[in-house]
Design a protein around this motif. Structure first.
Motif, PDB file in Angstrom:
ATOM      1  N   ALA A  15     -13.473   8.285 -35.216  1.00 50.65           N
ATOM      2  CA  ALA A  15     -14.817   8.874 -34.870  1.00 50.65           C
ATOM      3  C   ALA A  15     -13.790   9.634 -33.574  1.00 50.65           C
ATOM      4  CB  ALA A  15     -15.639   8.822 -34.392  1.00 50.65           C
ATOM      5  N   LEU A  16     -12.932   9.122 -32.974  1.00 48.73           N
ATOM      6  CA  LEU A  16     -12.438   8.887 -31.480  1.00 48.73           C
ATOM      7  C   LEU A  16     -11.729  10.290 -31.715  1.00 48.73           C
ATOM      8  CD1 LEU A  16     -12.507   8.263 -28.935  1.00 48.73           C
ATOM      9  CD2 LEU A  16     -10.857   6.656 -28.628  1.00 48.73           C
ATOM     10  N   GLU A  17     -10.821  10.402 -32.824  1.00 50.65           N
ATOM     11  CA  GLU A  17      -9.690  11.510 -33.502  1.00 50.65           C
ATOM     12  C   GLU A  17     -10.569  12.574 -33.152  1.00 50.65           C
ATOM     13  OE1 GLU A  17      -6.656  11.526 -32.938  1.00 50.65           O
ATOM     14  OE2 GLU A  17      -6.352   9.468 -32.416  1.00 50.65           O
ATOM     15  N   MET A  18     -11.797  12.365 -34.171  1.00 49.62           N
ATOM     16  CA  MET A  18     -12.065  13.172 -34.695  1.00 49.62           C
ATOM     17  C   MET A  18     -13.475  14.663 -32.742  1.00 49.62           C
ATOM     18  SD  MET A  18     -13.917  12.514 -38.160  1.00 49.62           S
ATOM     19  CE  MET A  18     -14.374  13.965 -38.711  1.00 49.62           C
ATOM     20  N   LEU A  19     -13.910  13.554 -32.358  1.00 53.13           N
ATOM     21  CA  LEU A  19     -13.877  13.863 -31.179  1.00 53.13           C
ATOM     22  C   LEU A  19     -13.677  14.553 -30.461  1.00 53.13           C
ATOM     23  CD1 LEU A  19     -16.391  13.438 -28.517  1.00 53.13           C
ATOM     24  CD2 LEU A  19     -15.283  11.482 -28.099  1.00 53.13           C
ATOM     25  N   SER A  20     -11.625  14.365 -30.422  1.00 57.12           N
ATOM     26  CA  SER A  20     -11.308  15.098 -29.529  1.00 57.12           C
ATOM     27  C   SER A  20     -10.538  15.931 -30.456  1.00 57.12           C
ATOM     28  CB  SER A  20      -9.742  13.509 -29.166  1.00 57.12           C
ATOM     29  OG  SER A  20      -8.960  13.636 -30.763  1.00 57.12           O
ATOM     30  N   VAL A  21     -10.804  16.090 -31.588  1.00 50.93           N
ATOM     31  CA  VAL A  21     -10.079  17.922 -32.280  1.00 50.93           C
ATOM     32  C   VAL A  21     -11.609  18.418 -32.338  1.00 50.93           C
ATOM     33  CG1 VAL A  21     -10.090  18.518 -34.187  1.00 50.93           C
ATOM     34  CG2 VAL A  21      -8.962  16.416 -33.327  1.00 50.93           C
ATOM     35  N   GLY A  22     -12.603  17.645 -32.300  1.00 45.56           N
ATOM     36  CA  GLY A  22     -13.818  19.338 -32.273  1.00 45.56           C
ATOM     37  C   GLY A  22     -14.992  18.507 -31.658  1.00 45.56           C
ATOM     38  N   GLY A  23     -15.214  18.085 -30.915  1.00 41.92           N
ATOM     39  CA  GLY A  23     -16.037  17.446 -29.637  1.00 41.92           C
ATOM     40  C   GLY A  23     -16.635  16.693 -30.770  1.00 41.92           C
ATOM     41  N   ILE A  24     -17.996  16.359 -30.264  1.00 42.29           N
ATOM     42  CA  ILE A  24     -19.081  15.239 -30.898  1.00 42.29           C
ATOM     43  C   ILE A  24     -20.192  16.035 -31.729  1.00 42.29           C
ATOM     44  CG2 ILE A  24     -20.998  16.922 -29.221  1.00 42.29           C
ATOM     45  CD1 ILE A  24     -20.554  12.562 -30.045  1.00 42.29           C
ATOM     46  N   ASP A  95      -0.475   6.289 -23.897  1.00 43.87           N
ATOM     47  CA  ASP A  95      -1.421   7.138 -23.779  1.00 43.87           C
ATOM     48  C   ASP A  95      -2.450   7.366 -23.211  1.00 43.87           C
ATOM     49  OD1 ASP A  95      -1.645  10.400 -24.334  1.00 43.87           O
ATOM     50  OD2 ASP A  95      -1.927  10.098 -26.099  1.00 43.87           O
ATOM     51  N   LEU A  96      -2.820   6.748 -22.315  1.00 44.58           N
ATOM     52  CA  LEU A  96      -4.207   6.318 -21.974  1.00 44.58           C
ATOM     53  C   LEU A  96      -5.547   7.369 -21.814  1.00 44.58           C
ATOM     54  CD1 LEU A  96      -3.907   2.887 -19.955  1.00 44.58           C
ATOM     55  CD2 LEU A  96      -4.653   3.139 -21.825  1.00 44.58           C
ATOM     56  N   SER A  97      -4.951   8.012 -21.175  1.00 40.86           N
ATOM     57  CA  SER A  97      -5.567   9.595 -21.085  1.00 40.86           C
ATOM     58  C   SER A  97      -5.988   9.879 -22.076  1.00 40.86           C
ATOM     59  CB  SER A  97      -4.506  10.469 -19.758  1.00 40.86           C
ATOM     60  OG  SER A  97      -4.243  10.661 -19.981  1.00 40.86           O
ATOM     61  N   LYS A  98      -5.274   9.855 -23.743  1.00 42.88           N
ATOM     62  CA  LYS A  98      -5.591  10.667 -24.368  1.00 42.88           C
ATOM     63  C   LYS A  98      -6.793  11.477 -25.141  1.00 42.88           C
ATOM     64  CE  LYS A  98      -4.087  10.767 -29.316  1.00 42.88           C
ATOM     65  NZ  LYS A  98      -3.450   9.966 -30.500  1.00 42.88           N
ATOM     66  N   TYR A  99      -7.512  10.588 -25.098  1.00 42.87           N
ATOM     67  CA  TYR A  99      -9.622  11.047 -25.609  1.00 42.87           C
ATOM     68  C   TYR A  99     -10.576  11.375 -24.162  1.00 42.87           C
ATOM     69  CZ  TYR A  99      -7.777   9.101 -29.432  1.00 42.87           C
ATOM     70  OH  TYR A  99      -6.702   8.358 -30.865  1.00 42.87           O
ATOM     71  N   ASP A 100      -9.613  11.205 -22.755  1.00 41.47           N
ATOM     72  CA  ASP A 100     -10.403  11.228 -21.634  1.00 41.47           C
ATOM     73  C   ASP A 100     -10.982  12.342 -21.375  1.00 41.47           C
ATOM     74  OD1 ASP A 100      -9.873   9.131 -20.869  1.00 41.47           O
ATOM     75  OD2 ASP A 100      -8.882   9.914 -18.574  1.00 41.47           O
ATOM     76  N   ASN A 101     -10.463  14.026 -21.925  1.00 44.09           N
ATOM     77  CA  ASN A 101     -11.077  14.621 -22.066  1.00 44.09           C
ATOM     78  C   ASN A 101     -12.326  15.478 -23.118  1.00 44.09           C
ATOM     79  OD1 ASN A 101     -11.222  18.346 -20.541  1.00 44.09           O
ATOM     80  ND2 ASN A 101     -10.706  18.530 -22.986  1.00 44.09           N
ATOM     81  N   ALA A 102     -11.909  15.212 -24.074  1.00 40.64           N
ATOM     82  CA  ALA A 102     -13.159  14.929 -24.705  1.00 40.64           C
ATOM     83  C   ALA A 102     -13.979  14.063 -24.716  1.00 40.64           C
ATOM     84  CB  ALA A 102     -12.620  14.040 -26.422  1.00 40.64           C
ATOM     85  N   ILE A 103     -13.995  13.132 -23.941  1.00 40.83           N
ATOM     86  CA  ILE A 103     -15.370  12.694 -23.500  1.00 40.83           C
ATOM     87  C   ILE A 103     -16.304  13.130 -22.164  1.00 40.83           C
ATOM     88  CG2 ILE A 103     -15.898  10.318 -22.244  1.00 40.83           C
ATOM     89  CD1 ILE A 103     -15.606   9.485 -25.053  1.00 40.83           C
ATOM     90  N   ARG A 104     -15.391  13.921 -21.247  1.00 42.05           N
ATOM     91  CA  ARG A 104     -15.999  15.142 -20.260  1.00 42.05           C
ATOM     92  C   ARG A 104     -16.194  15.672 -20.677  1.00 42.05           C
ATOM     93  NH1 ARG A 104     -11.028  15.698 -17.725  1.00 42.05           N
ATOM     94  NH2 ARG A 104     -10.369  17.003 -19.385  1.00 42.05           N
ATOM     95  N   GLN A 105     -15.986  16.385 -22.257  1.00 39.22           N
ATOM     96  CA  GLN A 105     -16.750  17.495 -22.477  1.00 39.22           C
ATOM     97  C   GLN A 105     -18.113  16.783 -23.296  1.00 39.22           C
ATOM     98  OE1 GLN A 105     -15.869  20.778 -22.454  1.00 39.22           O
ATOM     99  NE2 GLN A 105     -13.730  20.084 -21.095  1.00 39.22           N
ATOM    100  N   TRP A 106     -17.996  16.043 -23.964  1.00 34.64           N
ATOM    101  CA  TRP A 106     -19.519  15.078 -24.306  1.00 34.64           C
ATOM    102  C   TRP A 106     -20.599  15.027 -22.952  1.00 34.64           C
ATOM    103  CZ3 TRP A 106     -19.028  10.145 -27.328  1.00 34.64           C
ATOM    104  CH2 TRP A 106     -20.538   9.589 -27.432  1.00 34.64           C
ATOM    105  N   ALA A 107     -19.714  14.801 -22.351  1.00 36.71           N
ATOM    106  CA  ALA A 107     -20.570  14.246 -21.069  1.00 36.71           C
ATOM    107  C   ALA A 107     -20.956  15.278 -20.316  1.00 36.71           C
ATOM    108  CB  ALA A 107     -19.716  13.574 -19.540  1.00 36.71           C
ATOM    109  N   ARG A 108     -20.590  16.436 -20.123  1.00 44.54           N
ATOM    110  CA  ARG A 108     -21.391  17.742 -20.136  1.00 44.54           C
ATOM    111  C   ARG A 108     -22.644  18.427 -20.602  1.00 44.54           C
ATOM    112  NH1 ARG A 108     -15.772  21.580 -19.061  1.00 44.54           N
ATOM    113  NH2 ARG A 108     -15.425  20.159 -17.175  1.00 44.54           N
ATOM    114  N   LEU A 109     -22.545  17.449 -21.802  1.00 47.04           N
ATOM    115  CA  LEU A 109     -24.045  17.300 -23.060  1.00 47.04           C
ATOM    116  C   LEU A 109     -24.667  16.705 -22.882  1.00 47.04           C
ATOM    117  CD1 LEU A 109     -21.784  19.332 -26.080  1.00 47.04           C
ATOM    118  CD2 LEU A 109     -22.375  20.352 -24.840  1.00 47.04           C
TER     119      LEU A 109
END
Length: 184
Positions: A15-24, A95-109
């Motif tokens: 699910a985290l991988e999918m979030l990072s590729v395509g958003g929530i 690579d702890l920041s690997k998913y930070d951008n995906a979470i940040r994008q989700w947080a905007r929504l």
């Protein structure tokens, strides 16, 4: 032939991988089950519903920050500059920041996700702020260094994906030298 089983961790990792590729919106039970090669019904063994999955996904992301532990004894005996270097190294190696951008994008929504994201960012800023304070910085000089350090480590691999591990290490050392220099 037995039934294939997947752990909750398997669901969360994918699910985290999918979030990072395509958003929530890409985090769909059917898609995850299909990629795992199992029936959708397996989802309900681990999660009540999609909201429960989302909550667990956020918790999973937060746990990534504590997964690769620093050697606490070595860390506690190190100088503040050495501690900053150790944090930089761990963030990069794991690579702890690997998913930070995906979470940040989700947080905007999603306001609930935004609250979790902000709390985590505040936590990171405060930990790094404490180290730069111990180096001797205060005021605007402190905040500039703290925010530069955290922002860079949160987005380096995404923005500069072409860098080799060797180059990242070289620039990490140079960046830290710049940030702890009182002349900057």
């Amino acid at each position: 032939m037995g039934i294939k089983r997947c752990s909750k961790q398997d669901w969360l990792d994918l699910a985290l991988e999918m979030l990072s590729v395509g958003g929530i919106e890409a985090v769909r039970v059917e898609r995850i089950a299909d990629k795992l090669g199992i029936a959708k019904s397996g989802f309900y063994y681990h999660f009540r519903d999609r909201t429960d999955l989302h909550s667990a996904l956020l918790d999973h992301w937060l746990q990534l920050d504590v997964a690769p532990h620093l050697d606490e004894k070595q860390f506690s005996q190190a100088s503040p500059v050495e501690r900053l270097a150790m944090v930089s190294d761990v963030v990069d190696r794991a690579d702890l920041s690997k998913y930070d951008n995906a979470i940040r994008q989700w947080a905007r929504l999603d306001p609930k996700v935004r609250k979790v994201w902000q709390k985590e960012m505040d936590y990171r800023l405060e930990r790094i702020r404490d180290l730069f304070r111990k180096v001797g910085f205060e005021g605007d000089q402190l905040e500039m260094r703290v925010r530069t350090f955290v922002a860079y480590h949160t987005s380096e691999r995404e923005l500069f994906s072409e860098l080799s591990a060797k180059d990242r290490a070289k620039f990490r050392a140079l960046r830290l030298k710049l940030l702890v220099s009182p002349e900057t």
